[in-house]
Design a protein around this motif. Structure first.
Motif, PDB file in Angstrom:
ATOM      1  N   ASN A   1       0.803  -1.190  -0.035  1.00 23.93           N
ATOM      2  CA  ASN A   1       0.156   0.111  -0.044  1.00 23.93           C
ATOM      3  C   ASN A   1       0.929   1.400   0.106  1.00 23.93           C
ATOM      4  O   ASN A   1       1.753   1.476   0.745  1.00 23.93           O
ATOM      5  N   TYR A   2       0.810   2.199  -1.024  1.00 24.38           N
ATOM      6  CA  TYR A   2       1.539   3.424  -1.028  1.00 24.38           C
ATOM      7  C   TYR A   2       0.621   4.610  -0.780  1.00 24.38           C
ATOM      8  O   TYR A   2      -0.523   4.786  -1.195  1.00 24.38           O
ATOM      9  N   THR A   3       1.080   5.414   0.018  1.00 22.15           N
ATOM     10  CA  THR A   3       0.464   6.758   0.521  1.00 22.15           C
ATOM     11  C   THR A   3       1.273   7.759  -0.123  1.00 22.15           C
ATOM     12  O   THR A   3       2.472   7.881   0.169  1.00 22.15           O
TER      13      THR A   3
ATOM     14  N   VAL B   1       2.287  10.304 -12.316  1.00 23.96           N
ATOM     15  CA  VAL B   1       2.559   9.200 -12.783  1.00 23.96           C
ATOM     16  C   VAL B   1       3.250   8.145 -11.903  1.00 23.96           C
ATOM     17  O   VAL B   1       4.334   8.701 -11.246  1.00 23.96           O
ATOM     18  N   ASP B   2       2.833   7.009 -11.762  1.00 21.05           N
ATOM     19  CA  ASP B   2       3.492   6.175 -10.785  1.00 21.05           C
ATOM     20  C   ASP B   2       4.193   5.047 -11.749  1.00 21.05           C
ATOM     21  O   ASP B   2       3.723   4.543 -12.679  1.00 21.05           O
TER      22      ASP B   2
ATOM     23  N   CYS C   1      -6.335  14.934  -6.713  1.00 23.80           N
ATOM     24  CA  CYS C   1      -5.499  15.884  -6.743  1.00 23.80           C
ATOM     25  C   CYS C   1      -5.613  17.152  -7.771  1.00 23.80           C
ATOM     26  O   CYS C   1      -4.378  17.147  -8.010  1.00 23.80           O
ATOM     27  N   ASP C   2      -6.567  17.549  -8.422  1.00 22.81           N
ATOM     28  CA  ASP C   2      -6.412  18.203  -9.632  1.00 22.81           C
ATOM     29  C   ASP C   2      -5.816  19.716  -9.399  1.00 22.81           C
ATOM     30  O   ASP C   2      -5.396  20.204 -10.309  1.00 22.81           O
ATOM     31  N   SER C   3      -6.271  20.274  -8.375  1.00 26.14           N
ATOM     32  CA  SER C   3      -5.858  21.447  -8.026  1.00 26.14           C
ATOM     33  C   SER C   3      -5.766  21.710  -6.605  1.00 26.14           C
ATOM     34  O   SER C   3      -6.215  20.962  -5.749  1.00 26.14           O
ATOM     35  N   LEU C   4      -4.487  22.650  -6.432  1.00 20.57           N
ATOM     36  CA  LEU C   4      -4.194  22.653  -4.859  1.00 20.57           C
ATOM     37  C   LEU C   4      -3.855  24.239  -4.773  1.00 20.57           C
ATOM     38  O   LEU C   4      -2.901  24.973  -5.247  1.00 20.57           O
TER      39      LEU C   4
ATOM     40  N   ASP D   1      -2.038  23.937   0.669  1.00 19.15           N
ATOM     41  CA  ASP D   1      -2.903  22.892   0.679  1.00 19.15           C
ATOM     42  C   ASP D   1      -2.233  21.344   0.431  1.00 19.15           C
ATOM     43  O   ASP D   1      -0.989  21.319  -0.393  1.00 19.15           O
ATOM     44  N   SER D   2      -2.765  20.495   0.926  1.00 18.71           N
ATOM     45  CA  SER D   2      -2.093  18.873   0.589  1.00 18.71           C
ATOM     46  C   SER D   2      -2.988  18.000   0.083  1.00 18.71           C
ATOM     47  O   SER D   2      -4.544  18.385   0.362  1.00 18.71           O
ATOM     48  N   CYS D   3      -2.786  17.153  -0.476  1.00 15.82           N
ATOM     49  CA  CYS D   3      -3.763  16.272  -1.045  1.00 15.82           C
ATOM     50  C   CYS D   3      -3.012  14.801  -1.039  1.00 15.82           C
ATOM     51  O   CYS D   3      -1.790  14.513  -1.191  1.00 15.82           O
ATOM     52  N   THR D   4      -4.031  13.800  -0.432  1.00 11.32           N
ATOM     53  CA  THR D   4      -3.374  12.345  -0.424  1.00 11.32           C
ATOM     54  C   THR D   4      -4.118  11.399  -1.284  1.00 11.32           C
ATOM     55  O   THR D   4      -5.193  11.553  -1.500  1.00 11.32           O
ATOM     56  N   ILE D   5      -3.065  10.628  -1.821  1.00 10.18           N
ATOM     57  CA  ILE D   5      -3.462   9.414  -2.663  1.00 10.18           C
ATOM     58  C   ILE D   5      -3.300   8.015  -2.089  1.00 10.18           C
ATOM     59  O   ILE D   5      -2.104   7.902  -1.933  1.00 10.18           O
ATOM     60  N   ASN D   6      -4.169   7.202  -2.145  1.00 12.68           N
ATOM     61  CA  ASN D   6      -3.773   5.862  -1.701  1.00 12.68           C
ATOM     62  C   ASN D   6      -4.021   4.989  -2.878  1.00 12.68           C
ATOM     63  O   ASN D   6      -5.127   4.802  -3.490  1.00 12.68           O
TER      64      ASN D   6
END
Length: 335
Positions: free
Chosen positions: A3-5, A25-26, A35-38, A42-47
């Motif tokens: 699992n990647y955070t 890109v991973d 996470c289209d706009s920050l 601000d922070s955004c998390t993708i799991n």
């Protein structure tokens, strides 16, 4: 599953416009959404999750690269981060040997099972089953460290009802320590079952062995009482013979060219061999056919022609088995 955070933070100055995503890109999973706009700070998390595949490099390095631009400007704002996962390589071997590889009814076979951890991580026991002995889990080590090997020995006595060859399969399942992965391995070995049979002469001179156990006397339709076989009247007697003729008397009777006498003698011997040691299916059938024959052609009736030949054929089958099978595989008490 790994699992990647992924955490993306806009560290621009307070007077900067929002950052708009161009791409995320991973290296293992490809293009990622979200996470289209920050806005600034601000922070955004993708799991995301990745299932390790056979052949993946060790260590497994995963890199994510993001490209953003300030809203209304063409600038390319980029960043990347990586994480490395150490991959383990669990594996174990299981081998089984039969000792001896040739045995007879009543003999003991020792099964030697060797299990070895050939991987690089500890394995924890889940279950071990044996096709002949059932659940033998407790006989195996609860855990196996890398490089550890152990041999487990179990024994079993050959039964008259066992198939030939007698195949034994052991199946072991171990779980990778700290992970959900389970590994299962099986191994087998085979023992050739050799027959044990005594000749008519042996049974004639050893009547004391006929009644060693009640199970054997019941093979002749008896009550299981000691002495039943050697004192009971043979069921298929011609009126020309004494009504008190016993099984043992039949074995001592002079053949005088009467196929029914020689057939009955081989029949009694085969029945004793069957009761004590078991016989293959074709001999069991010949025994059954002989009973039907003697019911139609009683001992002492001296059949001729085709009837005599039919009796001679059965006598040959049973006689060859009783004489040629041998006693090498017999239990000790019958040597």
């Amino acid at each position: 599953v790994v699992n990647y955070t992924i955490i993306i933070t806009n560290t621009s100055s307070d007077d900067s416009p929002n950052l708009v995503k161009d791409s995320i890109v991973d290296s293992l999973l490809g293009s990622l959404s979200g996470c289209d706009s920050l806005a600034t700070s601000d922070s955004c998390t993708i799991n995301v999750a990745y299932t390790v595949k056979e052949g993946d490099p060790d260590p497994l390095v995963n890199t994510v690269t993001v490209h953003y631009h300030p809203s209304g400007f063409p600038n390319d704002i980029t960043a990347s981060a990586s994480h490395s996962t150490d991959l383990v390589h669990p594996d174990f071997t299981l081998s089984k040997q039969c000792d001896p590889t040739t045995a007879g009814v009543g003999q003991t076979i020792t099964y030697n099972c060797t299990i070895a951890n050939t991987g690089d991580i500890t394995l924890n026991r889940v279950s071990v089953t044996d096709s002949l002995l059932g659940d033998i889990t407790s006989s195996f080590p609860a855990s196996l460290t890398p490089g550890q090997s152990t041999t487990v020995s179990k024994s079993r006595t050959v039964l008259a009802s066992d198939p030939n060859p007698l195949v034994n399969v052991v199946t072991a399942t171990y779980q990778v320590a700290g992970l959900s992965n389970q590994l299962t391995r099986s191994s087998s070995c085979s023992t050739a079952i050799t027959g044990c049979a005594h000749t008519m002469g042996y049974w004639k001179t050893h009547p004391e062995q006929w009644d060693q156990a009640s199970d054997y006397t019941t093979a002749f339709g008896g009550t299981g009482n000691p002495g039943f076989v050697t004192t009971s009247v043979f069921p298929w007697l011609d009126p020309s013979l004494p009504a008190s003729t016993t099984y043992l008397d039949i074995l001592n009777m002079s053949v005088k060219g009467d196929i029914t006498v020689s057939l009955a003698q081989q029949y009694i011997s085969a029945k004793l061999n069957q009761a004590f040691f078991g016989v293959p299916a074709n001999i069991a059938q010949a025994i059954s056919d002989t009973e039907a024959y003697l019911a139609a052609h009683k001992v002492g009736s001296k059949p001729t022609g085709a009837a005599r030949q039919a009796g001679a054929d059965l006598q040959s089958i049973l006689g060859n088995y009783n004489t040629n099978t041998g006693t090498a595989a017999c239990p000790t008490q019958f040597k």
